[in-house]
Scaffold this active site. Structure first.
Site, PDB file in Angstrom:
ATOM      1  N   MET A 164      42.046  43.344  38.360  1.00  0.00           N
ATOM      2  CA  MET A 164      42.762  42.480  37.424  1.00  0.00           C
ATOM      3  C   MET A 164      41.709  41.880  36.491  1.00  0.00           C
ATOM      4  SD  MET A 164      45.310  39.319  38.400  1.00  0.00           S
ATOM      5  CE  MET A 164      44.200  38.671  39.626  1.00  0.00           C
ATOM      6  N   ARG A 297      47.797  34.938  44.373  1.00  0.00           N
ATOM      7  CA  ARG A 297      47.719  33.531  44.798  1.00  0.00           C
ATOM      8  C   ARG A 297      48.132  33.373  46.258  1.00  0.00           C
ATOM      9  NH1 ARG A 297      49.839  31.159  38.944  1.00  0.00           N
ATOM     10  NH2 ARG A 297      47.756  31.216  38.011  1.00  0.00           N
ATOM     11  N   TYR A 441      39.286  30.534  42.330  1.00  0.00           N
ATOM     12  CA  TYR A 441      39.820  31.692  41.592  1.00  0.00           C
ATOM     13  C   TYR A 441      41.324  31.859  41.782  1.00  0.00           C
ATOM     14  CZ  TYR A 441      38.727  34.692  45.783  1.00  0.00           C
ATOM     15  OH  TYR A 441      38.614  35.267  47.026  1.00  0.00           O
ATOM     16  N   GLU A 442      41.887  32.714  40.937  1.00  0.00           N
ATOM     17  CA  GLU A 442      43.341  32.896  40.808  1.00  0.00           C
ATOM     18  C   GLU A 442      44.042  31.610  40.372  1.00  0.00           C
ATOM     19  OE1 GLU A 442      44.237  35.743  40.592  1.00  0.00           O
ATOM     20  OE2 GLU A 442      42.650  36.798  41.668  1.00  0.00           O
ATOM     21  N   GLY A 443      43.362  30.836  39.553  1.00  0.00           N
ATOM     22  CA  GLY A 443      43.899  29.552  39.097  1.00  0.00           C
ATOM     23  C   GLY A 443      43.400  28.455  39.995  1.00  0.00           C
TER      24      GLY A 443
END
Length: 595
Positions: A164, A297, A441-443
């Site tokens: 990604m 997430r 990570y991932e927000g």
């Protein structure tokens, strides 16, 4: 030395006694034949792979790390390729994938248990298949029939892997700032040019091809997130027969030097006119990518659950064996020169905190996975919608609450070891280093909090939150008069009422000043996390009370842990509610030059 034993007994408790996964699956046509026996067999065999193949690679992989060579060639640590081949040959990549593309078609609720155990075995290794499955999800939802036929079977089999590619040097969370360009060609392809950073599994030697999903801008695209498109950019452009063809213009410029997860290749990727193909509609790429991001997430939550479990197991072993001082209330092992440190109250606090968050998070996460199965396959539209709402509401909580607790718990595990925890030989310091990235990570977890409060709660005036509240109300009504459940039900019911008031108060403030939501969001998410965990711990306590006389010590242990959680961890919510109510003024009324 560190060890890992898959927590099969507790997984079965959650699957069968708490959630009745088999019963729910019987209402979902694709999974109606998925029996308890099959679930147990898959989990047991998966646990063997994680404990016997992955876990022995965890420390050596961390110490060796990935290696970059001229030309962008990346080599994974010793044993990683062999583990990948074992993984593929056993069919593990296919577990929950669509049978149309070579998958086994098992439910997400089974796959999530395997995810947890892989991360206990080696989080860095587990990231390679984790991102690949995310790419599969994205293409399965948004790819054209031709793209699905070409790419998905290879991703499902593990012959190819996926990534990604979102972040750029100047653009992290704010994807609207990204600059990577996509120039249309006459043959339906695009030329992609730009630089992406922090790309997990961006280059490696595990698979024959790597399928990068890349966010980029078309010429004359609208500014901001409304002008982002999604593209497939393979490392090797596939031939007509699906075999890897010409080398594409996407290369690893360097590996990031990181605090943890050393055995996963975190890459800076340069795209120099790389051939790419549009996924979904132009300028709608972020919508398509969110399929992968939401799966990721939940996957990050499973990373921290896996680390919490393995760190707990090892710190428990150490606490039972390490002799230091005497118990404050008198010697407990008079035949030995000192007592094992598990006799000390604060060591027990650290152990029980890990145990409570591991077992509570397992219940929460597996239930969330079951909601995914319902949302995807339930024959009733209303049931699907309810499950979709629960997923939307709780995905940021799975990500942020479980990862915050994972870092807390791995730190506690290290603390149990004392000075030995700080030394590499014992393995605990690696879990702390690995767990820290999961909050970022991932927000970042603050972004998850803003998403929860702003979009998922205030965005629909609390409709989704009220749906979860109905579950709590039903439990309170069923158990509210049972004296033996009062120590669990009373605080849960009280928090439910306080959350309702807090939500209304923050919402009213935010209506006049959006910074009020930003100031309250992180505390608010943690309150919701405890509301959810409290609900599941109350349900688990009910089961444990019902079966306390069975002779199985699991139920006595579960009941004791529930009591610890409600007595020692759940009260954190009082402080959090107070700090959330303090509002934005203490933060925003400080001029920048005063910092």
């Amino acid at each position: 030395m560190a060890r890992y034993t898959p927590p099969l007994r507790d997984i079965r408790f959650v699957m069968h006694e708490l959630l009745d996964v088999e019963g729910t699956l019987k209402t979902l046509p694709p999974y109606a034949e998925t029996s308890r026996e099959l679930i147990d067999q898959v989990i047991e065999e998966g646990g063997k792979f994680c404990a016997e193949v992955l876990f022995p690679l965890n420390r050596s992989g961390d110490e060796e790390g990935c290696r970059w060579a001229e030309g962008g060639v990346v080599t994974t640590p010793k044993g990683f390729r062999q583990a990948w081949e074992q993984f593929r040959q056993a069919g593990w990549p296919t577990l929950t994938c669509d049978p149309q593309y070579g998958g086994q078609g098992l439910p997400v609720a089974v796959g999530i248990a395997f995810q947890e155990m892989m991360n206990s075995g080696s989080q860095a290794w587990a990231m390679y298949p984790g991102l690949t499955h995310g790419a599969y999800d994205c293409l399965h939802a948004h790819g054209t029939p031709e793209q699905k036929a070409l790419y998905i079977p290879k991703l499902v089999s593990g012959e190819w892997t996926g990534t990604m590619c979102l972040t750029e040097p100047h653009s992290g969370t704010d994807l609207g700032l990204l600059r990577t360009k996509a120039e249309p060609q006459g043959d339906g392809s695009y030329r992609i040019t730009g630089t992406k950073i922090f790309i997990s599994s961006g280059e490696h030697d595990l698979a024959a091809n790597i399928v990068h999903l890349v966010l980029a801008r078309l010429p004359d695209a609208p500014a901001g997130t409304r002008g982002i498109s999604l593209f497939i950019v393979p490392k090797f452009v596939p031939n007509a027969d699906g075999s890897p063809g010409a080398r594409n213009g996407v290369r690893c410029a360097r590996l990031e030097e990181k605090m943890g997860i050393h055995a996963n290749a975190t890459c800076v990727m340069d795209l120099d006119g790389a051939a790419g193909w549009l996924v979904g509609e132009p300028n709608k790429g972020l919508n398509a990518m969110f399929v992968m991001m939401n799966a990721a997430r939940i996957g990050v939550g499973m990373q921290s659950l896996g680390l919490t479990e393995v760190a707990y197991q090892n710190s428990l072993d150490y606490a039972k064996e390490r002799l230091q001082m005497r118990s404050l209330s008198g010697a407990k092992a008079p035949d030995k020169p000192a007592d094992p440190i598990i006799v000390h109250p604060d060591v027990r606090r650290m152990l029980l905190t890990q145990k409570a968050y591991a077992e509570g998070s397992r219940a929460f996460a597996y239930w969330t996975a079951l909601q995914a199965d319902i949302a995807l396959t339930h024959p009733d539209a209303e049931a699907r919608k309810d499950a979709e709402d629960m997923l939307a509401l709780l995905t940021p909580v799975v990500k942020a609450f479980i990862t915050d607790n994972g870092f807390l718990c791995t730190n506690l595990a290290m603390q149990v070891y004392g000075g030995h925890g700080y030394i590499r030989e014992w393995g605990m310091e690696q879990y702390v280093r690995d767990a820290r990235i999961n909050m970022i990570y991932e927000g970042t977890n603050a972004i998850q909090a803003l998403d929860l409060l702003g979009r998922k709660v205030l965005g629909d005036n609390g409709a989704k939150l009220r749906k979860f509240g109905k579950l709590i109300t039903a439990l309170v009504e069923a158990e509210g008069t049972n004296e033996e459940m009062a120590e669990f039900i009373d605080p849960l019911a009280d928090l439910g009422q306080k959350v309702e008031k807090l939500t209304m108060e923050v919402g009213m403030k935010a209506f006049g000043n959006a910074d009020e939501a930003g100031a309250a969001a992180v505390d608010y998410l943690r309150v919701i996390g405890h509301l959810v965990l409290g609900y599941f711990w109350a349900r688990m306590a009910r089961i444990a009370l019902d079966r306390a006389d069975s002779g199985d010590p699991v139920y006595r242990s579960k009941l004791a842990t529930a009591r610890f959680y409600f007595a020692k961890l759940f009260p954190e919510t009082a402080m959090l509610i107070r700090t959330a109510r303090a509002g934005a003024a203490p933060l925003m009324n400080v001029e920048a030059e005063l910092f």
